[in-house]
Design a protein around this motif. Sequence first.
Motif, mmCIF file in Angstrom:
data_model
loop_
_atom_site.group_PDB
_atom_site.id
_atom_site.type_symbol
_atom_site.label_atom_id
_atom_site.label_comp_id
_atom_site.label_asym_id
_atom_site.label_seq_id
_atom_site.Cartn_x
_atom_site.Cartn_y
_atom_site.Cartn_z
ATOM 1 N N LEU A 83 0.831 -1.205 0.000
ATOM 2 C CA LEU A 83 0.000 0.000 0.000
ATOM 3 C C LEU A 83 0.864 1.253 0.000
ATOM 4 C CD1 LEU A 83 -2.750 -1.072 2.561
ATOM 5 C CD2 LEU A 83 -3.029 -0.792 0.097
ATOM 6 N N SER A 84 1.954 1.220 0.744
ATOM 7 C CA SER A 84 2.863 2.360 0.772
ATOM 8 C C SER A 84 3.510 2.579 -0.590
ATOM 9 C CB SER A 84 3.939 2.144 1.843
ATOM 10 O OG SER A 84 4.838 3.221 1.896
ATOM 11 N N ARG A 85 3.795 1.496 -1.295
ATOM 12 C CA ARG A 85 4.364 1.610 -2.635
ATOM 13 C C ARG A 85 3.336 2.212 -3.614
ATOM 14 N NH1 ARG A 85 8.599 -1.483 -4.842
ATOM 15 N NH2 ARG A 85 9.236 -1.729 -2.670
ATOM 16 N N TRP A 86 2.067 1.862 -3.433
ATOM 17 C CA TRP A 86 1.024 2.338 -4.339
ATOM 18 C C TRP A 86 0.589 3.766 -4.010
ATOM 19 C CZ3 TRP A 86 -0.200 0.134 -8.762
ATOM 20 C CH2 TRP A 86 -1.355 0.527 -9.435
ATOM 21 N N TYR A 87 0.633 4.096 -2.722
ATOM 22 C CA TYR A 87 0.256 5.439 -2.268
ATOM 23 C C TYR A 87 1.454 6.089 -1.579
ATOM 24 C CZ TYR A 87 -4.429 3.458 -2.877
ATOM 25 O OH TYR A 87 -5.550 2.844 -3.383
ATOM 26 N N PRO A 88 2.398 6.611 -2.339
ATOM 27 C CA PRO A 88 3.626 7.164 -1.745
ATOM 28 C C PRO A 88 3.320 8.276 -0.739
ATOM 29 C CG PRO A 88 3.835 6.962 -4.135
ATOM 30 C CD PRO A 88 2.400 6.714 -3.810
ATOM 31 N N GLY A 89 3.960 8.174 0.421
ATOM 32 C CA GLY A 89 3.833 9.202 1.437
ATOM 33 C C GLY A 89 2.695 9.008 2.408
ATOM 34 N N LEU A 111 4.821 -6.047 -7.124
ATOM 35 C CA LEU A 111 3.938 -7.038 -7.738
ATOM 36 C C LEU A 111 2.595 -7.109 -7.015
ATOM 37 C CD1 LEU A 111 6.519 -9.943 -8.216
ATOM 38 C CD2 LEU A 111 5.768 -8.289 -9.930
ATOM 39 N N TYR A 112 2.643 -6.943 -5.705
ATOM 40 C CA TYR A 112 1.459 -7.086 -4.870
ATOM 41 C C TYR A 112 0.551 -5.859 -4.953
ATOM 42 C CZ TYR A 112 -1.059 -8.231 -0.468
ATOM 43 O OH TYR A 112 -2.003 -8.522 0.491
ATOM 44 N N ALA A 113 1.140 -4.672 -5.030
ATOM 45 C CA ALA A 113 0.364 -3.431 -4.990
ATOM 46 C C ALA A 113 -0.697 -3.350 -6.093
ATOM 47 C CB ALA A 113 1.310 -2.230 -5.060
ATOM 48 N N PRO A 114 -0.387 -3.674 -7.355
ATOM 49 C CA PRO A 114 -1.437 -3.610 -8.384
ATOM 50 C C PRO A 114 -2.597 -4.559 -8.115
ATOM 51 C CG PRO A 114 0.743 -3.678 -9.388
ATOM 52 C CD PRO A 114 0.931 -3.975 -7.942
ATOM 53 N N ALA A 115 -2.313 -5.719 -7.526
ATOM 54 C CA ALA A 115 -3.388 -6.658 -7.203
ATOM 55 C C ALA A 115 -4.327 -6.060 -6.163
ATOM 56 C CB ALA A 115 -2.804 -7.976 -6.704
ATOM 57 N N LEU A 116 -3.764 -5.372 -5.168
ATOM 58 C CA LEU A 116 -4.600 -4.724 -4.159
ATOM 59 C C LEU A 116 -5.437 -3.605 -4.777
ATOM 60 C CD1 LEU A 116 -2.037 -4.464 -1.209
ATOM 61 C CD2 LEU A 116 -3.920 -6.089 -1.440
ATOM 62 N N LEU A 118 -6.416 -3.326 -7.888
ATOM 63 C CA LEU A 118 -7.377 -3.834 -8.864
ATOM 64 C C LEU A 118 -8.496 -4.644 -8.208
ATOM 65 C CD1 LEU A 118 -8.120 -4.227 -11.858
ATOM 66 C CD2 LEU A 118 -6.671 -6.272 -11.851
ATOM 67 N N LEU A 119 -8.141 -5.474 -7.219
ATOM 68 C CA LEU A 119 -9.099 -6.418 -6.645
ATOM 69 C C LEU A 119 -9.526 -6.072 -5.225
ATOM 70 C CD1 LEU A 119 -7.351 -9.708 -7.870
ATOM 71 C CD2 LEU A 119 -9.258 -8.496 -8.944
ATOM 72 N N GLY A 120 -8.968 -5.023 -4.666
ATOM 73 C CA GLY A 120 -9.267 -4.703 -3.276
ATOM 74 C C GLY A 120 -8.320 -5.444 -2.355
ATOM 75 N N ASN A 121 -8.352 -5.071 -1.087
ATOM 76 C CA ASN A 121 -7.409 -5.663 -0.144
ATOM 77 C C ASN A 121 -7.600 -7.175 0.002
ATOM 78 O OD1 ASN A 121 -6.249 -3.133 0.420
ATOM 79 N ND2 ASN A 121 -7.786 -2.700 1.994
ATOM 80 N N ALA A 122 -8.835 -7.590 0.262
ATOM 81 C CA ALA A 122 -9.090 -9.019 0.438
ATOM 82 C C ALA A 122 -8.904 -9.780 -0.868
ATOM 83 C CB ALA A 122 -10.492 -9.239 0.990
ATOM 84 N N GLY A 123 -9.478 -9.266 -1.958
ATOM 85 C CA GLY A 123 -9.374 -9.957 -3.240
ATOM 86 C C GLY A 123 -7.948 -10.047 -3.730
ATOM 87 N N GLY A 124 -7.186 -8.961 -3.601
ATOM 88 C CA GLY A 124 -5.793 -8.993 -4.028
ATOM 89 C C GLY A 124 -4.960 -9.938 -3.202
ATOM 90 N N ASN A 125 -5.216 -9.979 -1.903
ATOM 91 C CA ASN A 125 -4.479 -10.885 -1.031
ATOM 92 C C ASN A 125 -4.764 -12.341 -1.369
ATOM 93 O OD1 ASN A 125 -4.482 -12.470 1.859
ATOM 94 N ND2 ASN A 125 -2.869 -10.919 1.776
ATOM 95 N N ILE A 126 -6.031 -12.666 -1.558
ATOM 96 C CA ILE A 126 -6.404 -14.047 -1.874
ATOM 97 C C ILE A 126 -5.867 -14.462 -3.243
ATOM 98 C CG2 ILE A 126 -8.358 -15.565 -2.382
ATOM 99 C CD1 ILE A 126 -9.931 -14.101 -0.221
ATOM 100 N N ALA A 127 -5.968 -13.572 -4.224
ATOM 101 C CA ALA A 127 -5.497 -13.904 -5.571
ATOM 102 C C ALA A 127 -3.994 -14.168 -5.579
ATOM 103 C CB ALA A 127 -5.839 -12.775 -6.536
ATOM 104 N N MET A 128 -3.226 -13.302 -4.925
ATOM 105 C CA MET A 128 -1.778 -13.505 -4.871
ATOM 106 C C MET A 128 -1.419 -14.756 -4.083
ATOM 107 S SD MET A 128 0.103 -11.261 -6.525
ATOM 108 C CE MET A 128 1.674 -11.260 -5.659
ATOM 109 N N LEU A 129 -2.148 -15.000 -3.001
ATOM 110 C CA LEU A 129 -1.896 -16.201 -2.208
ATOM 111 C C LEU A 129 -2.166 -17.456 -3.017
ATOM 112 C CD1 LEU A 129 -1.225 -17.536 0.516
ATOM 113 C CD2 LEU A 129 -3.639 -17.266 1.152
ATOM 114 N N ALA A 130 -3.257 -17.450 -3.793
ATOM 115 C CA ALA A 130 -3.593 -18.618 -4.609
ATOM 116 C C ALA A 130 -2.523 -18.868 -5.671
ATOM 117 C CB ALA A 130 -4.955 -18.418 -5.269
ATOM 118 N N LEU A 131 -2.057 -17.819 -6.323
ATOM 119 C CA LEU A 131 -1.008 -17.975 -7.333
ATOM 120 C C LEU A 131 0.271 -18.528 -6.723
ATOM 121 C CD1 LEU A 131 -1.461 -14.698 -9.437
ATOM 122 C CD2 LEU A 131 -1.999 -17.038 -10.148
ATOM 123 N N CYS A 132 0.653 -18.001 -5.570
ATOM 124 C CA CYS A 132 1.883 -18.471 -4.918
ATOM 125 C C CYS A 132 1.733 -19.916 -4.452
ATOM 126 C CB CYS A 132 2.231 -17.560 -3.742
ATOM 127 S SG CYS A 132 2.712 -15.885 -4.207
#
Length: 663
Positions: A83-89, A111-116, A118-132
């Motif tokens: 989130l800090s990478r996506w929203y600097p400062g 890599l993680y920030a665009p998923a958050l 695009l898909l929201g916090n929960a959706g991005g977390n689950i999607a990245m977790l599933a891929l990994c």
Amino acid sequence: MPPWPASAASRCHQPSPYRANSRRAGGDQMNGRQSLRDGKTGDTAIGSVPMLAALLGIAALWLTTHSYQGIFHDSRLYTLQALSRWYPGRYSEDLFLAYGSQDQFSVFASLYAPALALLGNAGGNIAMLALCAVGWVAAALLLARGCFGGWPVALAAAATAIALPGGIAFRYAEPYLTPRLLAEALTLAGLGLMMRRQLLPSVLALITAMAIHPLMTIPGCAVLLVMQARQHRWLWALAAIGIAAILALAGVGIEPFSRLTERFDPTWLAIVASRNPHCLVSEWGDLEWSAAANIFAAVAVAWSLGRRQARPLLLAAAGVGAAGMLIAWVGGDMMRNVLITDIQAWRWTWLTAAVAHLYLGALLFDVLRGDARLSRLELFLLAVSVVMLAASRFFYQAGALLAPIMLVLATVGTWRQLSGRTPPRWIAIIVIYAVVQLLVFATGVSSGVAGIDPNVMAIARAASAVALLGGILALAAGRVTAPPAVVLVISGLAVSAAGIAWDQRTLWRRYVDNVHEAPTELVAMLPKTGGLYWEGDMTALWLMLQQPSYFSCDQGAGVLFSRGTAISYAARASSFGRLGGLDFRQFDFCPLPGKAPSPPRRIADLVAVCRQEPRLGALILATPVVAAPGQTWTPPVPFELPLGDGGRFRSGRFHIYVCGDYR
């Protein structure tokens, strides 16, 4: 000399070579049964139905052993970095980020920030977790195939590695999203490609893993070096050049290598030992030493009873893990070197454990196939070891004193192979009795350890994991005779049931992970300036209010890497310790700085915190301060938090105190 001798390549694809018991008269006989034969070849193919059923079983096993708790544990910290990478400062004043963080050495946040986003916090977390997770399983299968040959044994080995936990403090294949999971997958894939003599793709996979999480990739690079240097001695010279380059970078002050010239001062080291004791080998307790013992005991079993054709990999992984523990102890505990402590070389044991468990899976496969003829005592000890080790994922007692049992198994197996005889019955009776006593003793001793008492749900999940592992092994070994349709139906039901039970988030965790806008009534109660403290869950600030957190126990994870973080964390912990908040009750590694305050909370404690922390704007507490004026916010779902003693804290409201009213 070719890069990989043909003899080595051929050994990688012999399903089950064992040492013959040639010392006993009769040669090929052992107690009336045929002994194990060197070079025995089993099937290397599997039918489409058993293959599909086994893959469904592996999916069900992963879901059962990796229940989803939401954005929690270290996943919270990596989500903050993204989130800090996506929203600097936006989060720059957060305690975890204020003095810098280690994401500067990783591309994972990018890599993680665009998923958050695009898909929201929960959706991005689950999607990245599933891929990994899919990548990890595929990489384990690749390495198993590279070591043992065909698909049947690879399925058995990968399933065993999934079922059995391994690692010290941090287990491999964690159930929450961190870059460690992806780096492990790439490391296993790199070694699998190496075993298949594809050296260039192997190196590329490890380089990519280094960009994701260098600390978890170092052991894979070391194993690759050791394995390849057996044929190419010049690689040792290349390694020496690499070490010289690191020293040169340290000399000119390039991060992180410049830390090689730094030592922990007593104040900083004391904070590290209090907040991150697992990072110092001399501070390890029963949990860490028990995990380490189980890892190397599993290596001993795999070495004495398992397949021989890929033993060099097992030996290399064990040597790297042991070297990592030694480096961590000498460089960190004794020399107090900052860089050596930061790399946490003891973590290299994750690869030791993963490789050993793959070998145990191959051994179980051979036992079911009838290629590995073990004595009854060995079968008993092997069954106890595998079942209890799998159960230890869910409750500590099961694996507390398991290492002696596995070492006895390794000793009995080695003695049988060398002598050609099974142990006398009276020895078997004594061993079985001792094993039972050890298990009973471990249960009694471990029941006093906070937060690890088993419950009905944990026992049920452990039983399900063992049953699923047994079914996968039977499918891979060709021991299932049921009609194909029945097998597929059962496998489908298993993965469906595991999928339904996978999401174990509390209502509060679901709410915080999925909220899209900050509650307007809560925002209206908070000051416009000053830091915020949310008792028990800093992610409510990060994800729901999209603001930095002033203090939490989890933010102290960075004390190892930054003296500034350590000093600030210790000072704030001392201030908030007066309230005895939930942050100090979640983990045993986050102790109160002083004597625990007696409830109820007093106004004097609130005043003291606000005065000692002039940059603090407001406190959002789960438990009120008696007679202190403030406001109350009622969330749409109750707040629930697991505690270190195994209990849970529940509350239906939060109490807000603005520090401007108490200074």
